[in-house]
Structures are given as structure tokens and as C-alpha cells.
Design an enzyme around this catalytic site. Structure first.
Site, PDB file in Angstrom:
ATOM      1  N   LYS A   8     -18.079  -7.546 -83.357  1.00 15.32           N
ATOM      2  CA  LYS A   8     -19.087  -7.486 -84.416  1.00 15.32           C
ATOM      3  C   LYS A   8     -19.111  -8.793 -85.208  1.00 15.32           C
ATOM      4  O   LYS A   8     -18.082  -9.412 -85.436  1.00 15.32           O
ATOM      5  CB  LYS A   8     -18.763  -6.316 -85.343  1.00 15.32           C
ATOM      6  CG  LYS A   8     -19.638  -6.200 -86.588  1.00 15.32           C
ATOM      7  CD  LYS A   8     -19.174  -5.044 -87.449  1.00 15.32           C
ATOM      8  CE  LYS A   8     -19.895  -5.047 -88.788  1.00 15.32           C
ATOM      9  NZ  LYS A   8     -19.512  -6.204 -89.626  1.00 15.32           N
ATOM     10  N   LYS A  13     -13.809 -13.280 -84.985  1.00 17.71           N
ATOM     11  CA  LYS A  13     -13.652 -13.710 -83.584  1.00 17.71           C
ATOM     12  C   LYS A  13     -13.188 -15.155 -83.475  1.00 17.71           C
ATOM     13  O   LYS A  13     -12.315 -15.474 -82.672  1.00 17.71           O
ATOM     14  CB  LYS A  13     -14.977 -13.544 -82.831  1.00 17.71           C
ATOM     15  CG  LYS A  13     -15.430 -12.124 -82.635  1.00 17.71           C
ATOM     16  CD  LYS A  13     -16.719 -12.064 -81.866  1.00 17.71           C
ATOM     17  CE  LYS A  13     -17.850 -12.792 -82.570  1.00 17.71           C
ATOM     18  NZ  LYS A  13     -18.161 -12.228 -83.898  1.00 17.71           N
ATOM     19  N   LYS A  39     -24.386 -21.804 -84.878  1.00 24.37           N
ATOM     20  CA  LYS A  39     -23.721 -22.365 -86.062  1.00 24.37           C
ATOM     21  C   LYS A  39     -22.714 -23.440 -85.675  1.00 24.37           C
ATOM     22  O   LYS A  39     -22.265 -24.207 -86.521  1.00 24.37           O
ATOM     23  CB  LYS A  39     -23.001 -21.266 -86.859  1.00 24.37           C
ATOM     24  CG  LYS A  39     -23.893 -20.170 -87.417  1.00 24.37           C
ATOM     25  CD  LYS A  39     -23.169 -19.338 -88.460  1.00 24.37           C
ATOM     26  CE  LYS A  39     -21.842 -18.765 -87.998  1.00 24.37           C
ATOM     27  NZ  LYS A  39     -21.954 -17.822 -86.876  1.00 24.37           N
ATOM     28  N   ASP A 126     -22.572  -9.209 -81.724  1.00 24.97           N
ATOM     29  CA  ASP A 126     -22.645  -8.095 -80.790  1.00 24.97           C
ATOM     30  C   ASP A 126     -23.461  -8.512 -79.564  1.00 24.97           C
ATOM     31  O   ASP A 126     -24.200  -9.481 -79.597  1.00 24.97           O
ATOM     32  CB  ASP A 126     -23.322  -6.912 -81.509  1.00 24.97           C
ATOM     33  CG  ASP A 126     -23.220  -5.621 -80.708  1.00 24.97           C
ATOM     34  OD1 ASP A 126     -22.599  -5.633 -79.636  1.00 24.97           O
ATOM     35  OD2 ASP A 126     -23.769  -4.612 -81.168  1.00 24.97           O
TER      36      ASP A 126
END
Length: 308
Positions: A8, A13, A39, A126
Site C-alpha cells: 500500500k 516500501k 517521484k 498498490d
């Protein structure tokens, strides 16, 4: 070995990926981490800055692959981990999957894709379409980062479904879940009981994990820096004692927080444990995800039972 890390959005992560990359490097492996997010901040804590993206480099060279050298797109990071940022199309345009494909294509053109023992793809958010699932086409294992909450486990279930779908045509397996910054694991355990899959590790709810990201450093770098400061200060105290001099108020434990030092070392061992499990090349699983109705029932019943 090629790993794809999913979870998510905002679950941690990139922090997890960077620390796993260093843990694998500390085990003697040559590691490349590929950030798959517009990003382009996946490798920020490894390099200390936002490195140029492959898609920007290709655009600047008018997509002439022959004009690009490895040093144009591959940057050295902390602990010997090499870093690449795929980048992405402008907001609201293009496909992230195309960018991942172009990244792999370029690395192959540079003879770099097969030079590493480990390639880790850090993938945004996701899995909502085939584009975001593109890194699974190249991965041997998928790793899902979650916490002990409803939303993260709902995302984990969708990612599990993507792994099952990709495993129809690729030798892909789910290595397991990583619980990130959670004080409990009861909901995680309830989910993996209903949808069997390994749990590689559950990281404790310690603030240093989040703070490391803000500092722009991995936990391993902070831990190594703290050890160096400790050694320097201890050496200074010993030297002063040998010279029969004193420095008023100077003690080895002062100047930094010992709790932070102990926590960093403690957490680093979690990442090293994950690395050790991955290096055994586990069998992994092809998950059988729950239907949305089954998942909502499972998770909502849990919360209702707890409240009761």
C-alpha cells in the site's frame, strides 16, 4: 535473483527496500535497486540525493540508447548498493509499465541487467493495472510490505491476486509478507491463516524506522555512524586518561542517545534476517487471494470481535 517489493502507498516500501538492499550487500551480494515511481525517491536514503531518472536521461538523449553510458543512469549508493530510478510519465499521461520496460531494455543494452546477484524493484503503491504489475514480469519473487491494518492488508490481497495471475506465464512466486512498524500482528496472522503465505518478518513499532527516512539515511548507515562516534569518543577518553588529563563531563555514552543506537542495531538484524531467508531461494507460494467479500467479512469480523 530478482525481487519486486509491493505494498500500500505510504506503508514504507522504499525504507524497507533500501535496508534489505544493504542487508543483501552485507551478505556479499552485488545489488542493484531500481525505483519504479515517478517521484524517483526510492533510492534517496542510499544515495543522499534524488538521482536523475532513466526516462529523463533517455529523453535528453532523444532515445538514442547508443549515446548512454552506465554512469549516466547507475549511481553508487551506501553499502555498495547501485541505484537506478526509472522515473515515470507526466502526471495523468502515459503508462508506468512502459517506463519499467524501457528501464530494463536500457540496462540490457548496457550489459548491466545480468551483472548483479540481486536486482530489487521498489514499486509504487498498490497494483491497480497491468502497468504497475510490469516489474512482476521480471521478478523471481514478490515481497509484500504491510502493517496490521485493514487498508494495507486489503492492498496486500490485491497484490497477491496479481502474483497469481503473473505466475500463470512467469516463474514468479510470493516470497512472503513483511509487517512494517506494527506493535501487533494479530490481524496479519488472521489474514495469512485464511490466505496462506509466509511471513518473512514483522518489524516493531520503533520511531527510528520513520526518522531514518526523514534523515535521508538507511538504518544501517545511522548505525555505522553511531558506532564510529562511539569508537572515537571512547578513544578520546582513553587517550585523556593515559595522559593523566580529564575532560569534565565527557563520558562515552554522552553526545548521543544509547537507546537509538541499540534500537538501530536491533532493527538492522531484522533486515539481515530477511536477507538470509531470501538468499536460501525459498520455494515461495502462488497465493490464492480472498474475494473482496471474504476479505471484508474476515477483517470486519475481527474488528467487531475485538470491540466486543
Amino acid at each position: 535473483m530478482k525481487l519486486a517489493v509491493y505494498g500500500k502507498g505510504g506503508i514504507g516500501k522504499s525504507t524497507t527496500s533500501c535496508n534489505i538492499s544493504i542487508a543483501l550487500a552485507k551478505r556479499g551480494k552485488k545489488v542493484l535497486q531500481i525505483g519504479c515511481d515517478p517521484k524517483h525517491d526510492s533510492t534517496f536514503t542510499l544515495t543522499g540525493f534524488l538521482i536523475p531518472t532513466i526516462i529523463d536521461t533517455l529523453s535528453a538523449k532523444d532515445y538514442h540508447y547508443e549515446d548512454i553510458w552506465p554512469e549516466d543512469v547507475i549511481y553508487g549508493g551506501y553499502g555498495g548498493v547501485d541505484c537506478v530510478e526509472a522515473g515515470g510519465p507526466p502526471a495523468g499521461a502515459g503508462c508506468g509499465g512502459y517506463v519499467v520496460g524501457e528501464t530494463v531494455k536500457l540496462l540490457k543494452e548496457l550489459n548491466a541487467f545480468f551483472e548483479y546477484d540481486i536486482i530489487l524493484f521498489d514499486v509504487l503503491g498498490d497494483v491497480v493495472c497491468g502497468g504497475f504489475a510490469a516489474p512482476l514480469n521480471y521478478a523471481d519473487y514478490c515481497i509484500i510490505v504491510t502493517d496490521n491494518g485493514f487498508d494495507a492488508l486489503f492492498a496486500a490481497n490485491r497484490i497477491a491476486a496479481s502474483v497469481r495471475e503473473k505466475a500463470r506465464t512467469h516463474p514468479l512466486r510470493l516470497a512472503g509478507l513483511i509487517g512494517n512498524r506494527t506493535s501487533k500482528r494479530d490481524l496479519i496472522d488472521k489474514y495469512v491463516y485464511a490466505c496462506p503465505m509466509p511471513v518473512l518478518e514483522v518489524l516493531p513499532l520503533i520511531e527510528e524506522i520513520r526518522i531514518s527516512r526523514v534523515k535521508g539515511k538507511t538504518l544501517f548507515e545511522i548505525d555505522d555512524f553511531t558506532k564510529t562516534q562511539n569508537d572515537m569518543l571512547t578513544s578520546s577518553v582513553v587517550s585523556n586518561n593515559l595522559n593523566n588529563t580529564t575532560v569534565e563531563g565527557l563520558k562515552p555514552q554522552e553526545g548521543w542517545n544509547l537507546d537509538i543506537k541499540q534500537n538501530n542495531n536491533y532493527i538492522c538484524n531484522y533486515y539481515l534476517n530477511i536477507a538470509d531467508q531470501l538468499l536460501t531461494q525459498p520455494e515461495g507460494v502462488i497465493p490464492r487471494e480472498l474475494s473482496d467479500k471474504e476479505l471484508f467479512t474476515l477483517l470486519s469480523d475481527f474488528y467487531l470481535t475485538v470491540k466486543a
